[in-house]
Design a protein around this motif. Structure first.
Motif, PDB file in Angstrom:
ATOM      1  N   GLU A   1     -81.635 -92.185 -27.009  1.00 36.67           N
ATOM      2  CA  GLU A   1     -82.410 -91.504 -26.147  1.00 36.67           C
ATOM      3  C   GLU A   1     -82.201 -90.311 -25.530  1.00 36.67           C
ATOM      4  O   GLU A   1     -81.258 -89.859 -25.586  1.00 36.67           O
ATOM      5  CB  GLU A   1     -82.000 -92.913 -24.934  1.00 36.67           C
ATOM      6  N   ALA A   2     -83.255 -89.550 -25.384  1.00 40.28           N
ATOM      7  CA  ALA A   2     -83.302 -88.721 -24.656  1.00 40.28           C
ATOM      8  C   ALA A   2     -83.157 -88.518 -23.066  1.00 40.28           C
ATOM      9  O   ALA A   2     -82.813 -88.998 -22.172  1.00 40.28           O
ATOM     10  CB  ALA A   2     -84.760 -87.765 -24.239  1.00 40.28           C
ATOM     11  N   VAL A   3     -81.906 -87.852 -22.966  1.00 35.92           N
ATOM     12  CA  VAL A   3     -81.312 -87.290 -21.984  1.00 35.92           C
ATOM     13  C   VAL A   3     -82.133 -86.008 -20.737  1.00 35.92           C
ATOM     14  O   VAL A   3     -82.642 -86.307 -19.319  1.00 35.92           O
ATOM     15  CB  VAL A   3     -79.990 -87.518 -21.666  1.00 35.92           C
ATOM     16  N   SER A   4     -81.537 -84.881 -21.740  1.00 34.52           N
ATOM     17  CA  SER A   4     -82.443 -83.924 -20.711  1.00 34.52           C
ATOM     18  C   SER A   4     -82.555 -82.503 -22.342  1.00 34.52           C
ATOM     19  O   SER A   4     -81.651 -82.658 -22.960  1.00 34.52           O
ATOM     20  CB  SER A   4     -81.478 -82.828 -19.770  1.00 34.52           C
ATOM     21  N   CYS A   5     -83.882 -81.654 -21.640  1.00 37.47           N
ATOM     22  CA  CYS A   5     -84.005 -80.774 -22.861  1.00 37.47           C
ATOM     23  C   CYS A   5     -84.045 -79.519 -21.995  1.00 37.47           C
ATOM     24  O   CYS A   5     -84.550 -79.092 -20.462  1.00 37.47           O
ATOM     25  CB  CYS A   5     -84.881 -80.622 -23.511  1.00 37.47           C
ATOM     26  N   ILE A   6     -83.663 -78.555 -22.171  1.00 31.82           N
ATOM     27  CA  ILE A   6     -83.627 -77.056 -21.356  1.00 31.82           C
ATOM     28  C   ILE A   6     -84.171 -75.991 -22.592  1.00 31.82           C
ATOM     29  O   ILE A   6     -83.811 -75.563 -23.655  1.00 31.82           O
ATOM     30  CB  ILE A   6     -82.388 -76.200 -21.420  1.00 31.82           C
ATOM     31  N   ASN A   7     -84.899 -75.241 -21.810  1.00 29.49           N
ATOM     32  CA  ASN A   7     -85.909 -73.478 -23.154  1.00 29.49           C
ATOM     33  C   ASN A   7     -84.510 -72.546 -22.818  1.00 29.49           C
ATOM     34  O   ASN A   7     -83.494 -72.258 -21.704  1.00 29.49           O
ATOM     35  CB  ASN A   7     -86.731 -73.864 -22.740  1.00 29.49           C
TER      36      ASN A   7
END
Length: 116
Positions: free
Chosen positions: A42-48
């Motif tokens: 499962e996805a938690v967070s993402c950042i560019n």
């Protein structure tokens, strides 16, 4: 591109950990995922690279914070107020979105165990 994950371990409920994801290249958006025993990833967070962030997990909101240091090509996941249900292998990967299939390169994962 290679990703090196570190920072997992055993922590008591209510404790904190900071995971690190060191990336061998520049300019990648990075996501954090987790996979608990017997469950899907499962996805938690993402950042560019511009520090735009998206948090995916309702249960982690307010407790987990993603950040990055572009000078060090490293992305962090600060996890506070940890709960036993946060126990999982945590991965970082290059890409964006909530679907793990959209990510290209994966780190090796680090186990986080929340237990008294």
């Amino acid at each position: 591109v290679q990703l090196q994950v570190s920072g997992g371990g055993l922590v008591q409920p209510g404790g904190s950990l900071r995971l690190s994801c060191a990336v061998s290249g520049e300019g990648y958006a990075i996501g954090w995922f987790r996979q608990a025993p017997g469950k899907g990833r499962e996805a938690v967070s993402c950042i560019n690279v511009y520090h735009d962030m998206i948090d995916y997990g309702d249960s982690e909101k307010g407790r987990f914070t993603i950040s990055r240091d572009n000078a060090k090509n490293t992305v962090y996941l600060q996890m506070n107020s940890l709960k036993p249900e946060d126990t999982a292998v945590y991965y970082c990967a290059t890409g964006v979105g909530s679907n793990w299939r959209g990510y290209q390169n994966w780190g090796q994962g680090t186990l986080v165990t929340v237990s008294s």
